[in-house]
Design a protein around this motif. Structure first.
Motif, PDB file in Angstrom:
ATOM      1  N   GLU A  65       0.817  -1.210   0.000  1.00  0.00           N
ATOM      2  CA  GLU A  65       0.000   0.000   0.000  1.00  0.00           C
ATOM      3  C   GLU A  65       0.855   1.265   0.000  1.00  0.00           C
ATOM      4  O   GLU A  65       0.449   2.298  -0.520  1.00  0.00           O
ATOM      5  N   LYS A  83     -13.449   9.922  -4.502  1.00  0.00           N
ATOM      6  CA  LYS A  83     -12.445   9.805  -3.439  1.00  0.00           C
ATOM      7  C   LYS A  83     -11.955   8.363  -3.290  1.00  0.00           C
ATOM      8  O   LYS A  83     -10.772   8.118  -3.057  1.00  0.00           O
ATOM      9  N   SER A  89      -9.707   7.654  -6.214  1.00  0.00           N
ATOM     10  CA  SER A  89      -8.477   8.418  -6.067  1.00  0.00           C
ATOM     11  C   SER A  89      -7.528   7.768  -5.065  1.00  0.00           C
ATOM     12  O   SER A  89      -6.302   7.781  -5.250  1.00  0.00           O
ATOM     13  N   SER A  90      -8.095   7.159  -4.023  1.00  0.00           N
ATOM     14  CA  SER A  90      -7.264   6.519  -2.999  1.00  0.00           C
ATOM     15  C   SER A  90      -6.555   5.274  -3.525  1.00  0.00           C
ATOM     16  O   SER A  90      -5.567   4.823  -2.939  1.00  0.00           O
ATOM     17  N   LYS A  91      -7.075   4.701  -4.604  1.00  0.00           N
ATOM     18  CA  LYS A  91      -6.489   3.487  -5.166  1.00  0.00           C
ATOM     19  C   LYS A  91      -5.477   3.778  -6.273  1.00  0.00           C
ATOM     20  O   LYS A  91      -4.771   2.870  -6.728  1.00  0.00           O
ATOM     21  N   SER A  98      -2.246   5.810  -8.266  1.00  0.00           N
ATOM     22  CA  SER A  98      -0.882   6.199  -7.923  1.00  0.00           C
ATOM     23  C   SER A  98      -0.153   6.634  -9.180  1.00  0.00           C
ATOM     24  O   SER A  98      -0.378   6.111 -10.265  1.00  0.00           O
TER      25      SER A  98
END
Length: 384
Positions: free
Chosen positions: A230, A304, A307-309, A311
């Motif tokens: 992560e 959101k 977006s958190s997943k 990179s």
């Protein structure tokens, strides 16, 4: 030829080491070349013999690592040809058929005598031992390895140094794969032995009331740990495989047994890399799309979550795959001769030097998917 690399364009260098018994000297050669190029790993992960090599690297200061790897590999290999006249030595090794016969003799010696500081054969068959006893569950006693590990590894350093260390094993009763990590628990010699306890040769290793076997029973390649981490970092990955998924169609039963091992333990390295490449490209595209959304949509829960997943981190994955010599066969992973060890070590060293000669290996990928894969197949570089 040694390449000195003072600067690396990546936040993390990861060294990933497959299991493969006596073939593991190839990984030691890889590490020596990386060390000479000032590419010390930030994360080292391994399975089975790869776990042992990884522990020696993580459990020693950089200046001592190659010497400790050399001490380990010389301690567990024997030099039967040391006092052999050079004429006879050349006769035995300069012909594939004779060399294959020599390797077979050495492999039989391993089975009958064991490997000092590694394992010893049980003189009573496990079939005749009382059910429930340790000798009833393995053909060899794996316990000599503990003293060897404790001699060569500084476990305080391994557990407290900034280098991340991860190894894999299988829970015998649940069948689940377990990764032991110095960022989550205190690593001991038993954790390393558990990763290499391949049945039915070796007994299961007990840790905190649970028993473990070799992680290669489920997955022999630790690539997944890095790519699913992560805490994404720009990462330069050296994936060192001891088994080649590609090979020729077998011509006899010996070839069948050899090919079976190669397929079984190669763990679909290329397929896993291709899948990760597709996944990473998808995340990069989603991230680019989200950046184009109007401001009034960026606070939506769905946006959101996506977006958190995502990179913008990038990966270079360098495959370094050991390819059998013509005289190597089914016994290659338990043929612990000094001659073969030196050949494996040299192969890993020269293959790595060759890879580092290509400047793209050390450059951040500029393609859309943010990942570049370098596959060294029989000495030829293929970039995808």
């Amino acid at each position: 030829m040694t390449i000195k690399t003072k600067h690396c364009a990546f936040e993390c260098v990861a060294l990933l080491l497959q299991g493969g018994g006596a073939l593991g000297a190839y990984q030691a050669g890889v590490y020596q070349a990386l060390s000479e190029a000032n590419l010390e790993p930030d994360w080292v992960a391994g399975i089975s013999i790869g776990a042992i090599n990884a522990a020696i690297i993580a459990g020693n200061a950089p200046a001592e690592r190659v010497a400790k790897l050399r001490e380990f590999w010389e301690s567990i290999t024997s030099d039967e040809l040391e006092y052999t006249p050079s004429v006879l030595k050349n006769f035995m090794t300069h012909n594939d058929d004779r060399h294959q016969a020599l390797n077979f003799i050495n492999a039989v010696r391993t089975i009958t005598n064991g490997v000092p500081g590694f394992f010893t054969p049980r003189f009573i068959s496990p079939w005749f031992e009382p059910a429930g006893s340790v000798p009833a569950t393995s053909y060899c006693d794996f316990s000599p390895l503990k003293a060897t590990l404790e001699k060569l590894i500084d476990f305080d350093r391994l557990n407290k140094d900034k280098m991340r260390f991860s190894i894999g094993a299988v829970n015998v009763t649940s069948g689940n794969f377990t990764d032991f990590d110095n960022k989550k628990e205190t690593i001991t010699a038993e954790h390393i032995m558990a990763s290499g306890a391949l049945p039915p040769g070796f007994q299961a290793i007990e840790i905190d009331g649970e028993s473990y076997w070799d992680g290669g029973l489920i997955s022999n390649t630790p690539l997944q740990w890095v790519i699913e981490n992560e805490a994404y970092l720009d990462t330069l990955v050296f994936q060192v495989d001891l088994w080649s998924a590609n090979g020729e169609f077998p011509k006899n039963m010996a070839d069948v047994l050899t090919r079976q091992k190669d397929i079984q333990f190669s763990s679909r390295t290329r397929a896993n890399t291709d899948r990760f490449k597709e996944q990473h490209e998808l995340l990069h595209n989603i991230d680019s799309l989200l950046e184009k959304l109007p401001d009034n949509m960026k606070d939506l829960p769905e946006v959101k979550m996506l977006s958190s997943k995502c990179s913008k981190k990038v990966f270079n994955i360098v495959h370094l795959i050991y390819h059998n010599k013509p005289y190597e066969g089914y016994s290659k992973d338990f043929e612990f001769s000094r001659l073969s060890m030196e050949a494996h070590w040299l192969s890993g060293y020269t293959d790595t030097l060759e890879s580092l000669q290509h400047p793209d290996v050390l450059k951040r990928p500029s393609n859309l998917e943010g990942i570049a894969v370098f596959d060294f197949n029989k000495g030829k570089r293929i970039k995808s």
